[in-house]
Design a protein around this motif. Structure first.
Motif, mmCIF file in Angstrom:
data_model
loop_
_atom_site.group_PDB
_atom_site.id
_atom_site.type_symbol
_atom_site.label_atom_id
_atom_site.label_comp_id
_atom_site.label_asym_id
_atom_site.label_seq_id
_atom_site.Cartn_x
_atom_site.Cartn_y
_atom_site.Cartn_z
ATOM 1 N N VAL A 104 -8.406 -2.633 8.069
ATOM 2 C CA VAL A 104 -7.559 -1.500 8.447
ATOM 3 C C VAL A 104 -8.344 -0.544 9.330
ATOM 4 O O VAL A 104 -9.574 -0.562 9.362
ATOM 5 C CB VAL A 104 -7.032 -0.749 7.201
ATOM 6 N N TYR A 144 -8.314 -7.803 4.323
ATOM 7 C CA TYR A 144 -7.453 -6.645 4.586
ATOM 8 C C TYR A 144 -8.194 -5.613 5.436
ATOM 9 O O TYR A 144 -8.659 -4.592 4.944
ATOM 10 C CB TYR A 144 -6.999 -6.036 3.264
ATOM 11 N N THR A 175 -5.117 8.358 5.617
ATOM 12 C CA THR A 175 -3.870 8.559 4.866
ATOM 13 C C THR A 175 -4.156 8.636 3.369
ATOM 14 O O THR A 175 -3.585 9.472 2.651
ATOM 15 C CB THR A 175 -2.880 7.418 5.155
ATOM 16 N N TRP A 231 0.821 -1.211 0.000
ATOM 17 C CA TRP A 231 0.000 0.000 0.000
ATOM 18 C C TRP A 231 0.856 1.262 0.000
ATOM 19 O O TRP A 231 0.508 2.244 -0.678
ATOM 20 C CB TRP A 231 -0.981 -0.012 1.172
ATOM 21 N N LYS A 232 1.983 1.244 0.707
ATOM 22 C CA LYS A 232 2.834 2.434 0.749
ATOM 23 C C LYS A 232 3.448 2.723 -0.610
ATOM 24 O O LYS A 232 3.414 3.852 -1.097
ATOM 25 C CB LYS A 232 3.942 2.255 1.795
ATOM 26 N N GLU A 275 -7.387 5.510 10.632
ATOM 27 C CA GLU A 275 -6.213 6.327 10.328
ATOM 28 C C GLU A 275 -5.575 5.906 9.003
ATOM 29 O O GLU A 275 -5.007 6.727 8.280
ATOM 30 C CB GLU A 275 -5.192 6.242 11.468
ATOM 31 N N PHE A 276 -5.678 4.625 8.688
ATOM 32 C CA PHE A 276 -5.183 4.113 7.401
ATOM 33 C C PHE A 276 -5.981 4.744 6.266
ATOM 34 O O PHE A 276 -5.417 5.246 5.286
ATOM 35 C CB PHE A 276 -5.315 2.587 7.390
ATOM 36 N N LYS A 277 -7.284 4.731 6.399
ATOM 37 C CA LYS A 277 -8.144 5.322 5.378
ATOM 38 C C LYS A 277 -7.870 6.809 5.231
ATOM 39 O O LYS A 277 -7.839 7.348 4.109
ATOM 40 C CB LYS A 277 -9.607 5.081 5.735
ATOM 41 N N ARG A 287 0.532 -11.056 7.003
ATOM 42 C CA ARG A 287 -0.551 -10.772 7.948
ATOM 43 C C ARG A 287 -1.016 -12.047 8.646
ATOM 44 O O ARG A 287 -1.295 -12.041 9.850
ATOM 45 C CB ARG A 287 -1.712 -10.084 7.232
ATOM 46 N N ARG A 339 -13.987 -0.118 11.690
ATOM 47 C CA ARG A 339 -12.836 -0.365 10.834
ATOM 48 C C ARG A 339 -13.286 -0.518 9.378
ATOM 49 O O ARG A 339 -14.485 -0.456 9.078
ATOM 50 C CB ARG A 339 -12.063 -1.604 11.330
ATOM 51 N N PHE A 389 -9.799 -2.754 2.940
ATOM 52 C CA PHE A 389 -9.111 -2.055 1.845
ATOM 53 C C PHE A 389 -8.902 -2.977 0.657
ATOM 54 O O PHE A 389 -8.465 -4.129 0.803
ATOM 55 C CB PHE A 389 -7.765 -1.534 2.340
#
Length: 257
Positions: free
Chosen positions: A170, A168, A177, A130-131, A173-175, A235, A196, A199
């Motif tokens: 998440v 997946y 981003t 993802w990054k 805070e992930f969303k 994971r 939650r 993704f």
């Protein structure tokens, strides 16, 4: 056990191009690495990893001394490869016009992306977690291929087995981003339990390929998290409390001269 890699239809149709998304089937590693672990960064027996990489390279019709894998750091860096590197440079993608050079990426939930413009004789391989996907590794790979003579609309790309949206989960805070980067990225998230979200990495990477102008895009339907017999999953082993994990190799090359 025989190696049973997954192949994409769009790449399989290209003359002079060989590719494979290898599973964990057909390797010599044992224990929690059981199978075709090709990750030199794991704590697996180095001889087993070397043999696995040899088997994968041989399946493609090449040799392991011509197999390139990187020290992957979830970046947007794509390197041009004319020969095998003397070491493992920190980057997440390679592009090449050199016949017989095997471009590989290692994954265990992240999305492997293999690309080719057969007419131009240019191939690419990208590690898209993802990054890296958010930072632009797909765009960097396509741009590097174009610099080598590829044409965007003639590039065929395949997104290999990775963690699927149902697996997946998440946090908000992930969303956030992704929303900070582009509010339209909200469409890659669906509501989960307890505030939650789920993704869709696969669709996000495919969208980045489309935005980069790639002409043909194919995505594998598999979920690496949900199928422990065929795939390694970072994971999954984290949830199970295991100390390390294997890495699957995805690779592409132009026919040896």
């Amino acid at each position: 056990m025989t190696l049973i890699p997954i192949q994409a239809e769009n790449l399989s149709r290209l003359p002079g191009v060989r590719h494979a998304f290898f599973t964990r089937e057909g390797g010599v590693s044992e224990g929690l690495y059981k199978g075709l672990n090709c990750g030199v960064g794991s704590n697996d027996d180095v001889k087993a990893v070397a043999e696995n990489r040899r088997r994968a390279s041989e399946w493609l019709g090449g040799t392991s001394d011509r197999l390139i894998t990187l020290y992957q750091v979830h970046s947007d860096i794509c390197l041009r490869a004319d020969e095998p590197f003397a070491d493992r440079p920190q980057a997440d993608a390679t592009a090449s016009e050199t016949s017989g050079l095997i471009l590989g990426v290692l994954t265990a939930d992240c999305a492997p992306v293999l690309l080719a413009d057969a007419e131009a004789g240019v191939v690419g391989a990208a590690h898209a977690g993802w990054k890296g996907a958010l930072r632009g590794v797909v765009e960097s790979t396509v741009s590097e291929m174009v610099s080598l003579g590829a044409t965007r609309e003639k590039i065929a790309a395949a997104v290999g087995p990775c963690i699927a949206q149902p697996s997946y989960e998440v946090g908000p805070e992930f969303k956030e981003t992704f929303q900070k980067e582009d509010w339209s990225f909200d469409r890659f998230f669906t509501p989960g339990q307890g505030g939650r979200f789920q993704f869709d990495l696969k669709s996000f990477v495919a969208e980045r390929l489309a935005q980069a102008g790639v002409g043909s895009i194919e995505t594998a339907p598999h979920d690496t998290y949900a199928d422990p017999e065929r795939f390694y999953s970072y994971r999954r082993v984290t949830h199970e409390g295991e100390g390390d994990y294997g890495r699957m190799l995805s690779a592409i090359m132009l026919d040896p001269a």
